[in-house]
Design a protein around this motif. Structure first.
Motif, PDB file in Angstrom:
ATOM      1  N   ARG A 136       0.821  -1.213   0.000  1.00  0.00           N
ATOM      2  CA  ARG A 136       0.000   0.000   0.000  1.00  0.00           C
ATOM      3  C   ARG A 136       0.858   1.268   0.000  1.00  0.00           C
ATOM      4  O   ARG A 136       0.567   2.226  -0.720  1.00  0.00           O
ATOM      5  N   GLY A 137       1.914   1.260   0.804  1.00  0.00           N
ATOM      6  CA  GLY A 137       2.777   2.436   0.861  1.00  0.00           C
ATOM      7  C   GLY A 137       3.403   2.756  -0.482  1.00  0.00           C
ATOM      8  O   GLY A 137       3.482   3.921  -0.879  1.00  0.00           O
ATOM      9  N   LEU A 138       3.836   1.716  -1.201  1.00  0.00           N
ATOM     10  CA  LEU A 138       4.414   1.919  -2.525  1.00  0.00           C
ATOM     11  C   LEU A 138       3.379   2.480  -3.481  1.00  0.00           C
ATOM     12  O   LEU A 138       3.650   3.432  -4.236  1.00  0.00           O
ATOM     13  N   LEU A 139       2.178   1.902  -3.482  1.00  0.00           N
ATOM     14  CA  LEU A 139       1.118   2.384  -4.366  1.00  0.00           C
ATOM     15  C   LEU A 139       0.768   3.834  -4.059  1.00  0.00           C
ATOM     16  O   LEU A 139       0.550   4.640  -4.972  1.00  0.00           O
ATOM     17  N   GLU A 140       0.724   4.188  -2.804  1.00  0.00           N
ATOM     18  CA  GLU A 140       0.406   5.564  -2.436  1.00  0.00           C
ATOM     19  C   GLU A 140       1.520   6.515  -2.873  1.00  0.00           C
ATOM     20  O   GLU A 140       1.241   7.641  -3.289  1.00  0.00           O
ATOM     21  N   ARG A 141       2.765   6.076  -2.806  1.00  0.00           N
ATOM     22  CA  ARG A 141       3.862   6.927  -3.293  1.00  0.00           C
ATOM     23  C   ARG A 141       3.762   7.130  -4.799  1.00  0.00           C
ATOM     24  O   ARG A 141       3.969   8.240  -5.299  1.00  0.00           O
ATOM     25  N   MET A 142       3.471   6.058  -5.527  1.00  0.00           N
ATOM     26  CA  MET A 142       3.290   6.188  -6.974  1.00  0.00           C
ATOM     27  C   MET A 142       2.149   7.157  -7.288  1.00  0.00           C
ATOM     28  O   MET A 142       2.247   7.983  -8.205  1.00  0.00           O
ATOM     29  N   ASN A 143       1.082   7.060  -6.526  1.00  0.00           N
ATOM     30  CA  ASN A 143      -0.067   7.930  -6.732  1.00  0.00           C
ATOM     31  C   ASN A 143       0.273   9.380  -6.406  1.00  0.00           C
ATOM     32  O   ASN A 143      -0.094  10.311  -7.136  1.00  0.00           O
ATOM     33  N   GLN A 144       0.983   9.585  -5.312  1.00  0.00           N
ATOM     34  CA  GLN A 144       1.291  10.935  -4.868  1.00  0.00           C
ATOM     35  C   GLN A 144       2.222  11.659  -5.824  1.00  0.00           C
ATOM     36  O   GLN A 144       2.169  12.885  -5.951  1.00  0.00           O
ATOM     37  N   ILE A 145       3.056  10.912  -6.529  1.00  0.00           N
ATOM     38  CA  ILE A 145       3.951  11.526  -7.517  1.00  0.00           C
ATOM     39  C   ILE A 145       3.146  12.236  -8.603  1.00  0.00           C
ATOM     40  O   ILE A 145       3.610  13.205  -9.211  1.00  0.00           O
ATOM     41  N   GLN A 146       1.915  11.789  -8.830  1.00  0.00           N
ATOM     42  CA  GLN A 146       1.050  12.413  -9.834  1.00  0.00           C
ATOM     43  C   GLN A 146       0.050  13.381  -9.198  1.00  0.00           C
ATOM     44  O   GLN A 146      -0.986  13.690  -9.793  1.00  0.00           O
ATOM     45  N   TYR A 198       5.913  -4.702 -17.392  1.00  0.00           N
ATOM     46  CA  TYR A 198       5.861  -5.998 -16.716  1.00  0.00           C
ATOM     47  C   TYR A 198       7.139  -6.149 -15.896  1.00  0.00           C
ATOM     48  O   TYR A 198       8.242  -5.970 -16.413  1.00  0.00           O
ATOM     49  N   LEU A 199       6.979  -6.490 -14.638  1.00  0.00           N
ATOM     50  CA  LEU A 199       8.117  -6.615 -13.732  1.00  0.00           C
ATOM     51  C   LEU A 199       8.580  -8.057 -13.632  1.00  0.00           C
ATOM     52  O   LEU A 199       7.810  -8.985 -13.905  1.00  0.00           O
ATOM     53  N   ALA A 242       5.652   8.014 -12.287  1.00  0.00           N
ATOM     54  CA  ALA A 242       5.010   7.190 -11.269  1.00  0.00           C
ATOM     55  C   ALA A 242       5.549   5.761 -11.307  1.00  0.00           C
ATOM     56  O   ALA A 242       5.762   5.131 -10.268  1.00  0.00           O
ATOM     57  N   LEU A 243       5.777   5.218 -12.491  1.00  0.00           N
ATOM     58  CA  LEU A 243       6.360   3.879 -12.600  1.00  0.00           C
ATOM     59  C   LEU A 243       7.783   3.861 -12.060  1.00  0.00           C
ATOM     60  O   LEU A 243       8.230   2.858 -11.476  1.00  0.00           O
ATOM     61  N   MET A 244       8.499   4.956 -12.244  1.00  0.00           N
ATOM     62  CA  MET A 244       9.891   5.012 -11.801  1.00  0.00           C
ATOM     63  C   MET A 244      10.013   4.929 -10.282  1.00  0.00           C
ATOM     64  O   MET A 244      11.091   4.662  -9.753  1.00  0.00           O
ATOM     65  N   ALA A 245       8.910   5.151  -9.577  1.00  0.00           N
ATOM     66  CA  ALA A 245       8.941   5.037  -8.120  1.00  0.00           C
ATOM     67  C   ALA A 245       8.995   3.589  -7.666  1.00  0.00           C
ATOM     68  O   ALA A 245       9.289   3.318  -6.500  1.00  0.00           O
ATOM     69  N   HIS A 246       8.692   2.646  -8.566  1.00  0.00           N
ATOM     70  CA  HIS A 246       8.705   1.231  -8.189  1.00  0.00           C
ATOM     71  C   HIS A 246      10.146   0.718  -8.197  1.00  0.00           C
ATOM     72  O   HIS A 246      10.831   0.809  -9.216  1.00  0.00           O
ATOM     73  N   PRO A 247      10.618   0.162  -7.090  1.00  0.00           N
ATOM     74  CA  PRO A 247      12.038  -0.229  -7.022  1.00  0.00           C
ATOM     75  C   PRO A 247      12.421  -1.367  -7.946  1.00  0.00           C
ATOM     76  O   PRO A 247      13.611  -1.547  -8.243  1.00  0.00           O
ATOM     77  N   ASP A 248      11.448  -2.163  -8.411  1.00  0.00           N
ATOM     78  CA  ASP A 248      11.771  -3.314  -9.255  1.00  0.00           C
ATOM     79  C   ASP A 248      11.719  -2.999 -10.749  1.00  0.00           C
ATOM     80  O   ASP A 248      11.932  -3.896 -11.570  1.00  0.00           O
ATOM     81  N   LEU A 249      11.433  -1.749 -11.107  1.00  0.00           N
ATOM     82  CA  LEU A 249      11.360  -1.400 -12.529  1.00  0.00           C
ATOM     83  C   LEU A 249      12.761  -1.319 -13.120  1.00  0.00           C
ATOM     84  O   LEU A 249      13.598  -0.551 -12.644  1.00  0.00           O
ATOM     85  N   PRO A 250      13.055  -2.102 -14.164  1.00  0.00           N
ATOM     86  CA  PRO A 250      14.367  -1.977 -14.829  1.00  0.00           C
ATOM     87  C   PRO A 250      14.537  -0.588 -15.422  1.00  0.00           C
ATOM     88  O   PRO A 250      13.584   0.022 -15.901  1.00  0.00           O
ATOM     89  N   ARG A 251      15.762  -0.089 -15.404  1.00  0.00           N
ATOM     90  CA  ARG A 251      16.017   1.279 -15.858  1.00  0.00           C
ATOM     91  C   ARG A 251      17.061   1.344 -16.967  1.00  0.00           C
ATOM     92  O   ARG A 251      17.730   2.361 -17.141  1.00  0.00           O
TER      93      ARG A 251
END
Length: 630
Positions: free
Chosen positions: A18-28, A151-152, A165-174
């Motif tokens: 939930r905390g991760l989702l809320e951070r992604m949301n808050q970025i927008q 897709y992670l 917002a996707l970049m806030a996810h720690p598992d997203l390849p960069r």
């Protein structure tokens, strides 16, 4: 207008952070500062930021059907929602709100994936159906509203309105996508469906994506394309009357709002036509705004004031400081990917100005693509006439040689800048058009890149973006073909992206009546001679607007909404240009041949060449790298 984001476990029902989702949301947050909402259940998380426009007291999202088995997070406006509400009520659906969002969940229940075919508007949304264990992503027909997804490695799919917002996810390849880097330097933006990162995608306009738990993800599915189906014969007067009526209807349905509403007024044909239609439909004066420039090459404020006076609008104008560079660092934050359209600077300012008076603004975007307003269309048809008289086997050696030996005359009138024309004539129609629109052409880009990066490209050709669309274009006419190519690439990738990010940075909703899809369909079926005639682009629109707008608005030379980069880079930005382009960041990236960068800077600063476009592309790429360091 709003921001959406979410996480979906395709393989199972792993708990969502939930905390991760809320951070992604808050970025927008900037996309929807009025309210925020989050919904979680096993393996699914949906989040939303709301900018309240219609039904201010309800319509909070994520929004559900009656038994909470279907949920939606949605960004956009569905203008025909009252009629759809009546249809769905007659089919037995129960509504709790008076907003367009609720139409989506019931339309999904009634029509499934085909629900999008019933919507008239701009939208990007995700529907979660618990009974079907499916997540359904959709984007509007022309690409006015954005959707990014990835897709992670852990089996999850994440999506959002903006890449940040996707970049806030720690598992997203960069990892950068080398092909996307090359396409950026060719087009000035990264065309759909790529993003600058490997494994991160844009959902293309007019497409949906259905993900079902326990099944491997499929490919996006197209549900709409620009048809270019010819109409029954009509004379010019009938076509003019029909165009005005259809444009008026497209404007009318975009005037519904419970917040202040106005329009951008540049003084060009498209925005002036939209304001003229608004003035005839609204009881109160239209609130209009425009940006002025001290450089007369770019300033249209006097023409905007002329239209404002004719229609007695409540007009606000701001003069932009020609040396206002305060936004240069802001652009990388706005666009997330490298983005080289310098008109993003004044677009940001006009959105900032509009938001002082309104929450919703109508714009004239889309007129150049749909009604053939770009000068490059005229040049392309001239080149096509030559191509049709000489076979490629003769043209390629003849004009290829001329293109190599003819001097590059950046500052000469176009008729004397024959080198680019010779290069285009040595190619087929699609390659020739690409040669005309490319920010940096093929040979120049290869010289720009380091040997190591050229190897990474593995022969990739940026022109294949256009070839892919041309291969499935429903047209043979040369004008219609390049219009189609622009509607598939430049319109969503540059124009609409620019306006979406600049407007949402100020929590401003922009509506685009000329891109009303029934209007686009109808215009596409008009004879090309009604769009471009005798060198006059937007022929039919201009003729139809003669009773509504003065001739010096309709028939003056088209001006671009741009900034004087060439002067900036030789004057107030000279030192910053040199420090940026020749600095450690671009050198350490390993992508560029530094001798080429030094040549671009030296030749431009000295005045020998105008390299402002490629230098701006490099400038913004460096800003992207700087923003994403570490």
């Amino acid at each position: 207008m709003c921001g959406i984001t979410g996480i979906f476990d395709i393989q199972g029902q792993a708990p969502i952070d939930r905390g991760l989702l809320e951070r992604m949301n808050q970025i927008q947050f900037h996309r929807g500062p009025d309210e925020g909402g989050v919904h979680l259940e096993p393996g699914v998380g949906l989040a939303h930021r709301r900018l309240s426009i219609i039904d201010l007291s309800s319509g909070q999202q994520p929004l559900f059907n009656e038994d909470h088995t279907v949920a939606v997070t949605y960004n956009g406006e569905i203008y025909n929602f009252p009629a759809l509400t009546d249809t769905l009520k007659a089919a037995g659906h129960t509504f709790r709100t008076h907003c367009d969002t609720e139409v989506i969940v019931h339309a999904w229940e009634e029509w499934g994936e085909d629900c999008v075919r019933h919507f008239r508007g701009m939208f990007a949304f995700a529907v979660w159906d618990r009974n079907r264990q499916s997540l359904f992503l959709a984007r509007d027909r022309l690409g006015i509203k954005p959707v990014y997804y990835a897709y992670l490695p852990n089996g999850q799919c994440i999506f959002a309105s903006e890449l940040k917002a996707l970049m806030a996810h720690p598992d997203l390849p960069r990892s950068l996508d080398p092909r996307a880097v090359d396409e950026y330097f060719a087009y000035g933006y990264v065309p759909e469906p790529r993003t600058i990162y490997q494994g991160v995608h844009k959902l293309p306009p007019g497409h949906t994506l259905l993900l079902q738990r326990g099944r491997a993800p499929g490919e996006p599915r197209e549900y709409w394309d620009v048809p270019f189906q010819p109409h029954a014969p009509m004379d010019e007067a009938q076509a003019m009357e029909a165009l005005v009526e259809r444009l008026r209807e497209a404007v009318r349905i975009r005037l519904v709002a419970e917040v202040p509403l106005g329009a951008f007024l540049s003084g060009g044909v498209d925005s002036s036509a939209v304001v003229a239609m608004m003035a005839g439909l609204m009881d109160d004066p239209v609130k209009t705004c425009s940006i002025g420039f001290s450089d007369p090459r770019y300033d249209e404020s006097a023409h905007a004031a002329q239209v404002a006076e004719r229609y007695h609008t409540s007009h606000r104008q701001r003069q932009v400081d020609p040396d206002d560079f305060s936004l240069l660092d802001r652009l990388a934050d706005l666009y997330d990917e490298p983005f080289a359209d310098s008109s993003a600077l004044p677009t940001y300012r006009v959105c900032e100005l509009a938001r002082q008076d309104v929450t919703v603004a109508l714009s004239g975007d889309g007129g150049d693509e749909t009604l053939a307003g770009y000068r490059r269309y005229r040049f392309h048809l001239q080149e096509e006439r030559v191509r049709n008289h000489l076979p490629l086997g003769l043209r390629r050696p003849l004009f290829g040689t001329l293109g190599r030996i003819y001097p590059k005359l950046d500052r000469a009138p176009r008729m004397f800048r024959a080198r680019a024309t010779f290069q285009a004539l040595a190619r087929d129609a699609v390659e020739g058009y690409f040669n005309n629109i490319a920010v940096i052409r093929d040979e120049q880009r290869l010289n720009l890149y380091s040997p190591a990066f050229r190897r990474q490209l593995e022969g990739h050709m940026a022109v294949d973006v256009l070839r892919r669309h041309a291969a499935r274009a429903p047209v043979e006419d040369p004008l219609s073909l390049v219009q189609y190519l622009d509607m598939k690439t430049y319109l969503p990738g540059d124009i609409l992206t620019k306006v979406d990010r600049a407007s949402m940075a100020h929590a401003l909703e922009v509506r685009v009546p000329i891109l009303d899809h029934p209007l686009v369909e109808w215009i596409s079926g008009l004879p090309p001679s009604l769009k471009l005639r005798g060198g006059e682009g937007k022929y039919l629109l201009k003729k139809a607007m003669e009773p509504h707008l003065p001739n010096d608005i309709l028939y003056r030379r088209k001006q671009g909404f741009a900034v004087p980069l060439d002067q900036w880079f030789r004057g107030p930005l000279k030192q910053r240009l040199q420090d940026t382009i020749l600095g450690e960041r671009l050198q350490d990236a390993g992508l560029f041949e530094m001798n080429t960068l030094r040549h671009l800077v030296d030749a431009h600063v000295s005045g020998r060449r105008d390299y402002s476009a490629p230098l701006w592309s490099l400038f913004m790429f460096e800003a992207f790298l700087r923003r994403n360091e570490g």
